[in-house]
Design a protein around this motif. Structure first.
Motif, mmCIF file in Angstrom:
data_model
loop_
_atom_site.group_PDB
_atom_site.id
_atom_site.type_symbol
_atom_site.label_atom_id
_atom_site.label_comp_id
_atom_site.label_asym_id
_atom_site.label_seq_id
_atom_site.Cartn_x
_atom_site.Cartn_y
_atom_site.Cartn_z
ATOM 1 N N THR A 117 7.062 -21.811 4.221
ATOM 2 C CA THR A 117 6.363 -22.925 4.859
ATOM 3 C C THR A 117 5.390 -22.394 5.899
ATOM 4 O O THR A 117 5.681 -21.398 6.568
ATOM 5 N N THR A 118 4.235 -23.021 6.030
ATOM 6 C CA THR A 118 3.266 -22.614 7.047
ATOM 7 C C THR A 118 3.043 -23.740 8.047
ATOM 8 O O THR A 118 3.069 -24.918 7.687
ATOM 9 N N TYR A 119 2.834 -23.351 9.293
ATOM 10 C CA TYR A 119 2.596 -24.314 10.368
ATOM 11 C C TYR A 119 1.397 -23.860 11.196
ATOM 12 O O TYR A 119 1.448 -22.816 11.848
ATOM 13 N N PRO A 120 0.315 -24.637 11.185
ATOM 14 C CA PRO A 120 -0.840 -24.278 12.014
ATOM 15 C C PRO A 120 -0.544 -24.533 13.487
ATOM 16 O O PRO A 120 0.202 -25.457 13.833
ATOM 17 N N THR A 179 -12.452 -11.596 5.398
ATOM 18 C CA THR A 179 -11.889 -10.258 5.243
ATOM 19 C C THR A 179 -10.918 -9.958 6.370
ATOM 20 O O THR A 179 -9.836 -9.403 6.152
ATOM 21 N N LEU A 180 -11.296 -10.340 7.577
ATOM 22 C CA LEU A 180 -10.454 -10.123 8.744
ATOM 23 C C LEU A 180 -9.091 -10.786 8.574
ATOM 24 O O LEU A 180 -8.044 -10.169 8.790
ATOM 25 N N VAL A 181 -9.097 -12.048 8.152
ATOM 26 C CA VAL A 181 -7.848 -12.795 8.012
ATOM 27 C C VAL A 181 -7.016 -12.292 6.835
ATOM 28 O O VAL A 181 -5.805 -12.071 6.953
ATOM 29 N N LYS A 182 -7.670 -12.087 5.690
ATOM 30 C CA LYS A 182 -6.947 -11.724 4.474
ATOM 31 C C LYS A 182 -6.455 -10.286 4.479
ATOM 32 O O LYS A 182 -5.293 -10.007 4.139
ATOM 33 N N ASN A 183 -7.333 -9.350 4.851
ATOM 34 C CA ASN A 183 -7.012 -7.935 4.695
ATOM 35 C C ASN A 183 -6.505 -7.248 5.956
ATOM 36 O O ASN A 183 -5.846 -6.206 5.872
ATOM 37 N N VAL A 184 -6.838 -7.801 7.122
ATOM 38 C CA VAL A 184 -6.459 -7.141 8.375
ATOM 39 C C VAL A 184 -5.248 -7.822 9.009
ATOM 40 O O VAL A 184 -4.258 -7.175 9.332
ATOM 41 N N ILE A 185 -5.335 -9.136 9.183
ATOM 42 C CA ILE A 185 -4.219 -9.865 9.791
ATOM 43 C C ILE A 185 -3.125 -10.087 8.754
ATOM 44 O O ILE A 185 -1.948 -9.862 9.011
ATOM 45 N N GLY A 186 -3.522 -10.564 7.580
ATOM 46 C CA GLY A 186 -2.608 -10.630 6.444
ATOM 47 C C GLY A 186 -1.524 -11.682 6.511
ATOM 48 O O GLY A 186 -0.524 -11.586 5.802
ATOM 49 N N ASP A 187 -1.695 -12.700 7.354
ATOM 50 C CA ASP A 187 -0.720 -13.784 7.338
ATOM 51 C C ASP A 187 -1.417 -15.080 6.931
ATOM 52 O O ASP A 187 -2.465 -15.051 6.283
ATOM 53 N N ALA A 188 -0.886 -16.208 7.331
ATOM 54 C CA ALA A 188 -1.446 -17.495 6.896
ATOM 55 C C ALA A 188 -2.564 -18.003 7.803
ATOM 56 O O ALA A 188 -3.032 -19.127 7.629
ATOM 57 N N SER A 189 -2.994 -17.184 8.770
ATOM 58 C CA SER A 189 -4.047 -17.604 9.694
ATOM 59 C C SER A 189 -5.332 -17.954 8.951
ATOM 60 O O SER A 189 -5.553 -17.504 7.824
ATOM 61 N N THR A 230 -4.667 -19.266 14.562
ATOM 62 C CA THR A 230 -3.313 -18.849 14.223
ATOM 63 C C THR A 230 -2.581 -19.868 13.357
ATOM 64 O O THR A 230 -2.570 -21.057 13.662
ATOM 65 N N VAL A 231 -2.005 -19.385 12.269
ATOM 66 C CA VAL A 231 -1.101 -20.187 11.444
ATOM 67 C C VAL A 231 0.154 -19.336 11.238
ATOM 68 O O VAL A 231 0.075 -18.200 10.788
ATOM 69 N N TYR A 232 1.301 -19.888 11.583
ATOM 70 C CA TYR A 232 2.556 -19.157 11.454
ATOM 71 C C TYR A 232 3.236 -19.495 10.133
ATOM 72 O O TYR A 232 3.151 -20.621 9.661
ATOM 73 N N SER A 233 3.918 -18.518 9.568
ATOM 74 C CA SER A 233 4.640 -18.748 8.308
ATOM 75 C C SER A 233 6.124 -18.474 8.501
ATOM 76 O O SER A 233 6.509 -17.562 9.245
ATOM 77 N N TYR A 234 6.943 -19.264 7.834
ATOM 78 C CA TYR A 234 8.393 -19.166 7.976
ATOM 79 C C TYR A 234 9.075 -19.398 6.633
ATOM 80 O O TYR A 234 8.515 -20.035 5.745
#
Length: 273
Positions: free
Chosen positions: A7-10, A49-59, A242-246
């Protein structure tokens, strides 16, 4: 991510670059006070690219300073971020970035520029700053970005005292209203570490908080115009939200998630049989 419990929560935190408009170095100060140079920096960053390849979470990528999904227009039901997005302010456009960069250097009489990027050494700030160095140096000829990744308390202290060129920062809304973000970039705000100062922006935020405070429509338009002003200026450069995933047990019911302020409320939570 493949689990059915994923589940993701923004959450309403925007990460952004702060420019030091009162830099102690005269050359860097001149450069960072040039709007075209700031715009070129923003356009050189591929946020996807920053979000997908560097941070790598649901942000998610930022389109504006005020985060997406924070509040909607009462009249149109349109999200504030969608309504206030300025073209070519947070998109990736290498050709336009290089054009503006050359124009900015010409206007300031600067041929080469070396700046320091201050950031905490917490995750994901360290890899983010490394990506920013790579992207900016690759796309903007004559620019050198030196990294200073230090403990967060030290970085925050240096930022507050104005001891930086660029600073990787962020802000989370205390409540579901654009003013929670917009107010920190006024000239009299203690959180405006880079000393961004726009008379237009200051006046719009002031109107939203005072004379238009009880006029919902006028106040909304003040905040839309304030957001557009700071993005046209590139007074700061938003990067991602930021989007958190759980993994969440489907038997757990009644949890309240807030996108601003206190993120979780377990008052009514229970486990279903």
């Amino acid at each position: 991510k493949s689990s059915s419990d994923y589940t993701t929560y923004p959450y309403s935190i925007t990460a952004f670059l702060v420019y030091n408009f009162q830099d102690s170095n005269a050359t860097i100060k001149k450069a960072l006070n040039n709007a075209k140079i700031r715009q070129a920096i923003s356009l050189s960053i591929n946020r996807k690219t920053l979000v997908k390849n560097v941070i790598g979470d649901a942000s998610t990528v930022s389109k504006t300073f005020v985060p997406q999904d924070l509040v909607k227009d009462a009249k149109t039901d349109k999200d504030f971020a969608d309504e206030s997005t300025v073209k070519n302010s947070t998109s990736y456009n290498k050709a336009l970035a290089q054009k503006l960069w050359k124009q900015g250097l010409k206007e300031t009489g600067i041929k080469k520029l070396s700046i320091q990027l201050l950031a905490s050494n917490d995750e994901p700030n360290k890899p983010i700053s490394q990506y920013l160095k790579s992207a900016l140096e690759k796309n903007l000829d004559g620019l050198t970005v030196n990294l200073s990744n230090i403990p967060s308390k030290v970085a925050s202290s240096r930022a507050q005292s104005g001891d930086f060129d660029l600073y990787l920062s962020g802000w989370g809304a205390d409540f579901n209203d654009p003013i929670s973000h917009l107010q920190i970039m006024t000239n009299n705000s203690g959180y405006n570490y880079g000393k961004y100062n726009s008379s237009t922006y200051n006046a719009l935020v002031n109107k939203a908080q005072n004379q238009d405070a009880n006029d919902t429509s006028a106040r909304w338009q003040d905040m839309i115009n304030a957001e557009k002003t700071i993005m046209k200026d590139q007074g700061i450069t938003p990067l991602y939200q930021t989007v958190y995933s759980y993994l969440q047990n489907p038997k757990v019911k009644g949890i309240i998630h807030n996108t601003a302020g206190t993120q979780w409320n377990y008052k009514y939570a229970y486990i279903a049989k």
